[in-house]
Design a protein around this motif. Structure first.
Motif, PDB file in Angstrom:
ATOM      1  N   GLN A 184       0.818  -1.217   0.000  1.00 19.60           N
ATOM      2  CA  GLN A 184       0.000   0.000   0.000  1.00 19.60           C
ATOM      3  C   GLN A 184       0.850   1.266   0.000  1.00 19.60           C
ATOM      4  OE1 GLN A 184      -3.399  -0.314  -0.230  1.00 19.60           O
ATOM      5  NE2 GLN A 184      -2.834  -2.479  -0.446  1.00 19.60           N
ATOM      6  N   TRP A 185       2.178   1.111   0.026  1.00 20.75           N
ATOM      7  CA  TRP A 185       3.084   2.267   0.103  1.00 20.75           C
ATOM      8  C   TRP A 185       3.804   2.475  -1.224  1.00 20.75           C
ATOM      9  CZ3 TRP A 185       4.421   5.097   4.734  1.00 20.75           C
ATOM     10  CH2 TRP A 185       3.688   4.703   5.859  1.00 20.75           C
ATOM     11  N   PRO A 186       4.181   3.729  -1.540  1.00 21.48           N
ATOM     12  CA  PRO A 186       4.990   3.974  -2.741  1.00 21.48           C
ATOM     13  C   PRO A 186       6.431   3.524  -2.482  1.00 21.48           C
ATOM     14  CG  PRO A 186       4.667   6.025  -1.536  1.00 21.48           C
ATOM     15  CD  PRO A 186       3.829   4.986  -0.836  1.00 21.48           C
ATOM     16  N   LEU A 187       6.916   2.589  -3.285  1.00 21.06           N
ATOM     17  CA  LEU A 187       8.243   2.021  -3.070  1.00 21.06           C
ATOM     18  C   LEU A 187       9.232   2.516  -4.133  1.00 21.06           C
ATOM     19  CD1 LEU A 187       7.385  -1.704  -2.207  1.00 21.06           C
ATOM     20  CD2 LEU A 187       7.412   0.313  -0.711  1.00 21.06           C
ATOM     21  N   LEU A 188      10.485   2.669  -3.704  1.00 18.27           N
ATOM     22  CA  LEU A 188      11.556   3.110  -4.596  1.00 18.27           C
ATOM     23  C   LEU A 188      12.423   1.909  -4.959  1.00 18.27           C
ATOM     24  CD1 LEU A 188      12.618   6.344  -2.656  1.00 18.27           C
ATOM     25  CD2 LEU A 188      11.028   6.170  -4.587  1.00 18.27           C
ATOM     26  N   GLY A 189      12.571   1.650  -6.258  1.00 14.66           N
ATOM     27  CA  GLY A 189      13.390   0.531  -6.703  1.00 14.66           C
ATOM     28  C   GLY A 189      14.858   0.773  -6.423  1.00 14.66           C
ATOM     29  N   SER A 215      13.016   4.144  -9.946  1.00 16.35           N
ATOM     30  CA  SER A 215      14.156   3.276  -9.669  1.00 16.35           C
ATOM     31  C   SER A 215      15.444   4.058  -9.898  1.00 16.35           C
ATOM     32  CB  SER A 215      14.125   2.040 -10.574  1.00 16.35           C
ATOM     33  OG  SER A 215      12.997   1.236 -10.275  1.00 16.35           O
ATOM     34  N   PHE A 216      16.515   3.633  -9.233  1.00 13.17           N
ATOM     35  CA  PHE A 216      17.755   4.407  -9.239  1.00 13.17           C
ATOM     36  C   PHE A 216      18.954   3.511  -9.509  1.00 13.17           C
ATOM     37  CE2 PHE A 216      14.583   6.378  -6.618  1.00 13.17           C
ATOM     38  CZ  PHE A 216      14.637   7.718  -6.973  1.00 13.17           C
ATOM     39  N   ASP A 217      20.032   4.130 -10.002  1.00 11.28           N
ATOM     40  CA  ASP A 217      21.234   3.360 -10.308  1.00 11.28           C
ATOM     41  C   ASP A 217      22.252   3.404  -9.173  1.00 11.28           C
ATOM     42  OD1 ASP A 217      22.135   5.947 -10.481  1.00 11.28           O
ATOM     43  OD2 ASP A 217      22.972   5.772 -12.502  1.00 11.28           O
ATOM     44  N   SER A 218      21.900   4.031  -8.057  1.00 11.13           N
ATOM     45  CA  SER A 218      22.795   4.037  -6.899  1.00 11.13           C
ATOM     46  C   SER A 218      21.961   4.125  -5.627  1.00 11.13           C
ATOM     47  CB  SER A 218      23.778   5.216  -6.959  1.00 11.13           C
ATOM     48  OG  SER A 218      23.155   6.432  -6.581  1.00 11.13           O
ATOM     49  N   ASP A 220      22.804   5.791  -3.013  1.00 10.07           N
ATOM     50  CA  ASP A 220      22.830   7.175  -2.527  1.00 10.07           C
ATOM     51  C   ASP A 220      21.686   7.985  -3.134  1.00 10.07           C
ATOM     52  OD1 ASP A 220      25.161   6.845  -0.941  1.00 10.07           O
ATOM     53  OD2 ASP A 220      26.403   7.025  -2.721  1.00 10.07           O
ATOM     54  N   ALA A 221      21.436   7.798  -4.427  1.00  9.94           N
ATOM     55  CA  ALA A 221      20.333   8.513  -5.085  1.00  9.94           C
ATOM     56  C   ALA A 221      18.992   8.043  -4.539  1.00  9.94           C
ATOM     57  CB  ALA A 221      20.397   8.300  -6.594  1.00  9.94           C
ATOM     58  N   GLN A 222      18.877   6.742  -4.305  1.00 12.08           N
ATOM     59  CA  GLN A 222      17.629   6.202  -3.764  1.00 12.08           C
ATOM     60  C   GLN A 222      17.367   6.763  -2.368  1.00 12.08           C
ATOM     61  OE1 GLN A 222      17.582   2.445  -1.889  1.00 12.08           O
ATOM     62  NE2 GLN A 222      15.779   1.698  -2.983  1.00 12.08           N
ATOM     63  N   ARG A 223      18.409   6.815  -1.532  1.00 10.80           N
ATOM     64  CA  ARG A 223      18.246   7.335  -0.168  1.00 10.80           C
ATOM     65  C   ARG A 223      17.864   8.821  -0.202  1.00 10.80           C
ATOM     66  NH1 ARG A 223      22.546   5.435   1.760  1.00 10.80           N
ATOM     67  NH2 ARG A 223      23.918   7.209   1.430  1.00 10.80           N
ATOM     68  N   HIS A 224      18.459   9.574  -1.122  1.00  7.80           N
ATOM     69  CA  HIS A 224      18.119  10.999  -1.230  1.00  7.80           C
ATOM     70  C   HIS A 224      16.654  11.169  -1.634  1.00  7.80           C
ATOM     71  CE1 HIS A 224      18.901  15.272  -1.752  1.00  7.80           C
ATOM     72  NE2 HIS A 224      18.262  15.211  -2.914  1.00  7.80           N
ATOM     73  N   ALA A 225      16.169  10.307  -2.530  1.00  7.06           N
ATOM     74  CA  ALA A 225      14.759  10.381  -2.932  1.00  7.06           C
ATOM     75  C   ALA A 225      13.848  10.075  -1.754  1.00  7.06           C
ATOM     76  CB  ALA A 225      14.501   9.407  -4.080  1.00  7.06           C
ATOM     77  N   ALA A 226      14.265   9.122  -0.917  1.00 11.46           N
ATOM     78  CA  ALA A 226      13.478   8.816   0.276  1.00 11.46           C
ATOM     79  C   ALA A 226      13.446  10.015   1.218  1.00 11.46           C
ATOM     80  CB  ALA A 226      14.054   7.598   0.990  1.00 11.46           C
ATOM     81  N   ALA A 233      12.361   3.594   0.699  1.00  7.70           N
ATOM     82  CA  ALA A 233      13.584   2.961   0.211  1.00  7.70           C
ATOM     83  C   ALA A 233      13.920   1.753   1.069  1.00  7.70           C
ATOM     84  CB  ALA A 233      14.746   3.962   0.239  1.00  7.70           C
ATOM     85  N   MET A 234      14.622   0.802   0.475  1.00 10.70           N
ATOM     86  CA  MET A 234      15.163  -0.298   1.260  1.00 10.70           C
ATOM     87  C   MET A 234      16.509   0.186   1.805  1.00 10.70           C
ATOM     88  SD  MET A 234      14.821  -3.115   2.657  1.00 10.70           S
ATOM     89  CE  MET A 234      13.281  -3.644   1.917  1.00 10.70           C
TER      90      MET A 234
END
Length: 307
Positions: A184-189, A215-218, A220-226, A233-234
């Motif tokens: 039910q949550w928006p997830l970041l790949g 989705s992100f290629d790093s 660090d980018a995924q964490r910044h989006a979170a 983010a995982m």
């Protein structure tokens, strides 16, 4: 065309082998703009296109490969001939690490190292690309993985755990939605080929979404989006602890999943007797032991002896 300045060819070899203008500029003590201008100047003088430029770096064209093959070994010979005159200072230590481990774990602890060893001159290089110890003047690196890198000594520091993390703003926006039901949550790949999300759903339960918000290629980018509230983010707990402590990220639920990868100190054989490495190594292992005794993950069973 006239004679080409040797400096241009030397910079060309550096860029060609690293495949990255930023890292090459750092080694050459130039700005990225200045180095890029030099490479364009070389291409204009040779009337040949030497590089294909892309978002992840530069790659050689056929003409570029031919030039590197023609001149590269000659610069290697010069470096080999001069190497015995370039004895490195034993109180200077150069370390390479990813931005995540550098800022999330190492930097907050460095004041203790500086206070205990004011004579040690630290050179820190932050980047996502693995350093090439054969070509770069780096003494050691902090790496994340299984600990097997050909030709390098590896010392395990500590393991890692993962858990879903989100910005408090997103948690507030999703008030009333069960944090245990991630469908039910928006997830970041994430950028891992064998997605950490798959590991999570396989072991904790639930079903992955049909698609991710982005989705992100790093990582660090995924964490910044979170952090910006884009989605969940995982998160790696070692990398995320300071953000969680500061209230900038929130762990969803109370489950933490250990992963097979760990953090390692790695270095080539040439660095083994370097005094600067020995000082840093002794300090780093003591810091890792202390960290293992106070790991921020409930229910962890890692201890310093397990390193």
């Amino acid at each position: 065309m006239g004679k080409l300045p040797l400096g241009l060819l030397q910079q060309f070899v550096l860029v060609a082998r690293l495949g990255n203008l930023s890292r090459a500029a750092t080694q050459a003590n130039l700005t990225v703009s200045a180095l890029s201008h030099q490479m364009k100047q070389l291409e204009e003088r040779l009337e040949r296109r030497l590089f294909e430029r892309g978002p992840r770096g530069v790659t050689l064209t056929v003409e570029g490969c031919s030039l590197l093959e023609a001149v590269g070994e000659h610069f290697d010979g010069i470096e080999d001939a001069l190497s015995r005159y370039n004895r490195r200072a034993q109180d200077t230590f150069t370390l390479s690490a990813s931005p995540g481990i550098m800022s999330g774990w190492l930097v907050p602890r460095l004041p203790r190292l500086v206070a205990a060893h004011p004579e040690l001159e630290l050179n820190l290089q932050s980047g996502s690309t693995l350093v090439n110890f054969e070509r770069e003047p780096v003494d050691a690196a902090l790496r994340y993985g299984r600990g097997k890198w050909a030709g390098l000594h590896s010392e395990r520091l500590f393991g890692e755990w993962i858990a879903p993390v989100a910005a408090p703003e997103l948690v507030a926006k999703m008030a009333g939605v069960d944090p245990g039901d991630l469908s039910q949550w928006p997830l970041l790949g994430d950028p891992n080929p064998s997605s950490r999300w798959k590991d999570w759903f396989d072991q904790v339960g639930g079903a992955p979404p049909r698609r991710y918000v982005a989705s992100f290629d790093s990582f660090d980018a995924q964490r910044h989006a979170a952090l910006e509230g884009l989605g969940v983010a995982m998160g790696r707990m070692v990398m995320s602890k300071s953000l969680i402590d500061a209230g900038r990220l929130v762990v969803l639920g109370d489950r933490y999943l250990p992963v097979d990868d760990a953090y390692w100190l790695v270095y080539p054989a040439r660095s083994k007797d370097h005094a600067g490495l020995q000082v840093f190594q002794k300090w780093l292992l003591a810091e890792a032991d202390d960290y293992c005794e106070h790991l921020p993950v409930p229910g962890n069973d890692e201890s310093p002896s397990q390193r």
